[in-house]
Design an enzyme around this catalytic site. Sequence first.
Site, PDB file in Angstrom:
ATOM      1  N   GLY A 206       0.816  -1.207   0.000  1.00  0.00           N
ATOM      2  CA  GLY A 206       0.000   0.000   0.000  1.00  0.00           C
ATOM      3  C   GLY A 206       0.850   1.258   0.000  1.00  0.00           C
ATOM      4  O   GLY A 206       0.456   2.282  -0.565  1.00  0.00           O
TER       5      GLY A 206
ATOM      6  N   CYS B 179       2.118   5.001   8.132  1.00  0.00           N
ATOM      7  CA  CYS B 179       3.080   3.945   7.822  1.00  0.00           C
ATOM      8  C   CYS B 179       3.532   3.293   9.119  1.00  0.00           C
ATOM      9  O   CYS B 179       3.718   3.968  10.141  1.00  0.00           O
ATOM     10  CB  CYS B 179       4.288   4.523   7.076  1.00  0.00           C
ATOM     11  SG  CYS B 179       5.622   3.325   6.805  1.00  0.00           S
TER      12      CYS B 179
ATOM     13  N   ASN C 230      10.817  -7.325   6.027  1.00  0.00           N
ATOM     14  CA  ASN C 230      12.250  -7.022   6.009  1.00  0.00           C
ATOM     15  C   ASN C 230      12.396  -5.607   5.457  1.00  0.00           C
ATOM     16  O   ASN C 230      12.790  -5.394   4.308  1.00  0.00           O
ATOM     17  CB  ASN C 230      12.994  -8.015   5.106  1.00  0.00           C
ATOM     18  CG  ASN C 230      12.942  -9.444   5.617  1.00  0.00           C
ATOM     19  OD1 ASN C 230      13.858 -10.209   5.374  1.00  0.00           O
ATOM     20  ND2 ASN C 230      11.880  -9.837   6.292  1.00  0.00           N
TER      21      ASN C 230
END
Length: 529
Positions: A100, A220, A380
């Site tokens: 996203g 985020c 990661n």
Amino acid sequence: MPYANDVDAIASILEQHPTWNAINPKHAARMRAQNKFRTGLDIARYTAKIMREDMANYDNDTSKYTQSLGCWHGFIGQQKMLSIKKHFGTTKRSYLYLSGWMVAALRSEFGPLPDQSMHEKTAVSGLIEELYTFLRQADAWELNHLFRALEEAENAGDNARAEELIKQIDSHETHIVPIIADIDAGFGNAEATYLLAKKMIEAGACCIQLENQVSDEKQCGHQDGKVTVPHADFLSKINAVRLAFLELGIDDGVIVARTDSLGAGLTQKIAVTNEPGDLGDQYNSFIDGEVIEKAEDINNGDVVIKQKGQLVRPKRLASGLFQFKPGSGEDRVVLDCITSLQNGADLLWIETEKPHVGQIAAMVNRIREVVPDAKLVYNNSPSFNWTLNFRQQVFDAWKEEGKDVSAYERADLMNAKYDDTDLGQLADQWTANFQRDGAREAGIFHHLITLPTYHTAALSTDNLAKGYFGDEGMLAYVAGVQRKEIRQGIATVKHQDMAGSNIGDDHKEFFAGDAALKAGGKDNTMNQF
């Protein structure tokens, strides 16, 4: 169906329609073989089965973990899968990730946006459809070369070669793989989540990742200001996604429940609770506040909750948001994860602030005390400074062992002067082993890098621009790109072929026979390669 059987079946159909006599059954069978999936739902059913098998295999053997790279364009996803198949001979245990973050940054009609769910909802399902369009084209492209070689062998009367090529065609491994698709926090209420999930599944998604942030406060996972929702709100969205899967006949669709609680210190709501110890009460127990001794201490506009038999005034910001107790993040993560798995989620995603196997394992082990087969999808993340993190981990481990670390300055370990030192080399080894160690010790079933192709596109473009517009001129492209493409066997060096020119030429012949006007004649400069 095997190619030869399909040729016979189509020939039988053509016999029933005399006016279709211009159609060659081999051409129709070939086109069918080059289009293995008719709809996005066909893809979702196929890939859900793959994921379920991979999850079971991982439970039996943690070395069988899976991986993916985030892709922001269909071509990027296609080239990734072609490369994997070229280098490793198979696409097994290799997925795609749809971020996203990258949709917001690269695919929104508003232009580049931060990762705050401000981009168009349908940009996500549109990218899923685009990715699978390009992966299906990779199948058609690869099979087209096999069919051309088969035609040459048949025309030359080389039956042994023709039989071998038919075996390769019948056993061809598709480039279609599972996509883990990011639905953010659901883009609204549970109904909005359900509607978008349907769009994503219809486009081919077998796996949807959903996070427990407030939809209209979404941030985020690697930034500050994250706000989580009570468990009941999150579970309603998990149910919405599950029902979307079941409605569309994807009975084994996969849901990844992501928790941002480790880094989220705020909540928008006080959870509804009916009795001490229920889920709402557990959520509220983490809210920070001050104990109220007397009723007259309650001020106008105060919100008051009961925690462990005491009245508490929650700490409330000017925004109206409530604060969690400092240091409660890990406990909230564990509760989030257990609750999600007990209420319909299949996999977990724990967003952490650093890549540390021990930290992740500590949380997973607590979760597995309640849900023994709990498994993670782990980011990661490029938001981590991997070099600095692992050098500092080695530094700290050496210091704890009593090893002399006086030659190293912990805060400056990113410095290039440490690259060839024992510490730098061991840190690189720990980094290389991170996925294997995480899969074995921390329950990580799927390792992904969310934004790698965002960074590779920028890096490769920077290198080319520096040389091409500088003293190297055209040599920057020739030596830095084309020569490497040729020598590494990268298909895009023949860009006309990769884009489908030869497939189009063959179709022209199928449609018009000898009257076809082809692009791939002797004057095609692609013949130089």
